[in-house]
Design an enzyme around this catalytic site. Structure first.
Site, PDB file in Angstrom:
ATOM      1  CG  ASP A   1      21.980  -8.380  21.265  1.00 21.30           C
ATOM      2  OD1 ASP A   1      22.238  -8.360  22.499  1.00 21.30           O
ATOM      3  OD2 ASP A   1      21.216  -9.212  20.751  1.00 21.30           O
TER       4      ASP A   1
ATOM      5  N   GLY B   1      13.640  -7.238  28.997  1.00 21.63           N
ATOM      6  CA  GLY B   1      14.683  -6.349  28.466  1.00 21.63           C
ATOM      7  C   GLY B   1      16.019  -7.042  28.285  1.00 21.63           C
ATOM      8  CB  VAL B   2      19.452  -5.692  28.584  1.00 22.62           C
ATOM      9  CG1 VAL B   2      19.599  -5.228  29.987  1.00 22.62           C
ATOM     10  CG2 VAL B   2      20.793  -6.086  28.006  1.00 22.62           C
ATOM     11  CG  ASP B   3      17.616  -9.522  33.964  1.00 23.74           C
ATOM     12  OD1 ASP B   3      18.566 -10.336  33.934  1.00 23.74           O
ATOM     13  OD2 ASP B   3      16.888  -9.346  34.965  1.00 23.74           O
TER      14      ASP B   3
ATOM     15  CB  SER C   1      17.732   3.148  34.760  1.00 23.73           C
ATOM     16  OG  SER C   1      17.984   2.545  36.013  1.00 23.73           O
ATOM     17  CB  THR C   2      17.254   4.040  29.228  1.00 24.06           C
ATOM     18  OG1 THR C   2      17.813   2.924  28.521  1.00 24.06           O
ATOM     19  CG2 THR C   2      18.371   4.882  29.817  1.00 24.06           C
ATOM     20  N   GLY C   3      14.967   1.476  30.038  1.00 26.32           N
ATOM     21  CA  GLY C   3      13.900   0.671  29.443  1.00 26.32           C
ATOM     22  C   GLY C   3      12.719   0.572  30.387  1.00 26.32           C
TER      23      GLY C   3
END
Ligand code: AR6
Length: 201
Positions: free
Chosen positions: A39, A61-63, A151-153
């Site tokens: 993470d 997502g990560v944001d 970009s992969t999510g």
């Protein structure tokens, strides 16, 4: 539990048998790109990179994870950026820094990856995300930086392609940045991690 594997990346002529010898500042100091299953909000590095959107005002997502865990200070700085130089938002491939709030990192560098698919090839914009984030980090005199798989999510970029672009861009950029000694890719799921491992090989 983090599973850490070090992948040697050849950055030019240097003696890997003597990794502690760093006599020449013009030599690249990154011997390794670390691939980690984990993470990014937990990383103890100077800079973590956020796969943001052009609004800079948060998302999923990560944001979402970074803003949730880092607290409201990050969003407050993002709002200031939007009120100032970034009134039109952050363009795809650009990068900008804020505080990391309550996170262990010192700064968050926000970047916007390209959406897949697109009528034209936007690979160079994904590479720009890595390059520009490292330039911003170097400007802050950061010595360590961690990236998610941008970009992969939500943006659906195929992981195989994203891994190749990411590792190539990072490897090239580290040559220009003797101050950055740790570059870590933090992959959130086993499949993404495995794909990055294969790409690194
Ligand atoms: N640590 C590391 N990686 C993570 C984490 C985490 N805590 N959480 C998710 N990932 P995404 P994008 C992985 O969707 O595709 C947002 O709404 C995830 O599994 O976060 O660039 C923004 O606001 C995936 O492999 O970013 C934008 O609108 C990778 O991070 C949009 O999503 C990227 O997935 C950006 O989409």
């Amino acid at each position: 539990e983090l599973e850490i594997h070090l992948i040697p990346v050849v950055l030019g002529a240097r003696d890997f048998d003597r990794p502690s010898s760093r006599p020449d500042r013009t030599m690249p100091n990154v011997d390794l790109i670390e691939l980690v299953l984990g993470d990014i909000t937990e990383q103890d590095v100077d800079v973590i990179v956020n796969a943001a959107n052009s609004s800079l005002l948060g998302g999923g997502g990560v944001d979402g994870a970074i803003h949730r865990k880092g607290g409201p200070e990050i969003l407050a700085e993002c709002r200031k950026l939007r009120a100032g130089h970034y009134g039109g938002g952050l363009k795809t491939g650009q990068a900008v820094a804020t505080t990391a709030g309550r996170l262990r990192a010192r700064w968050v560098v926000h970047t916007v990856g390209p959406v897949w698919p697109s009528t034209e090839d936007r690979s160079h914009l994904l590479a720009d995300c890595y390059r520009n984030s490292m330039h911003v980090a170097a400007g802050l005199e950061a010595r360590s930086i961690a990236f998610p798989a941008i970009s992969t999510g939500v943006y659906r970029w195929p992981v195989e392609s994203a891994a190749e672009i990411a590792l190539t861009a990072i490897t090239q950029t580290t040559k220009e940045m003797p101050g950055i000694v740790v570059v870590r890719m933090v992959l959130f799921d086993q499949r993404t991690y495995d794909v990055f491992q294969s790409a690194a090989r």
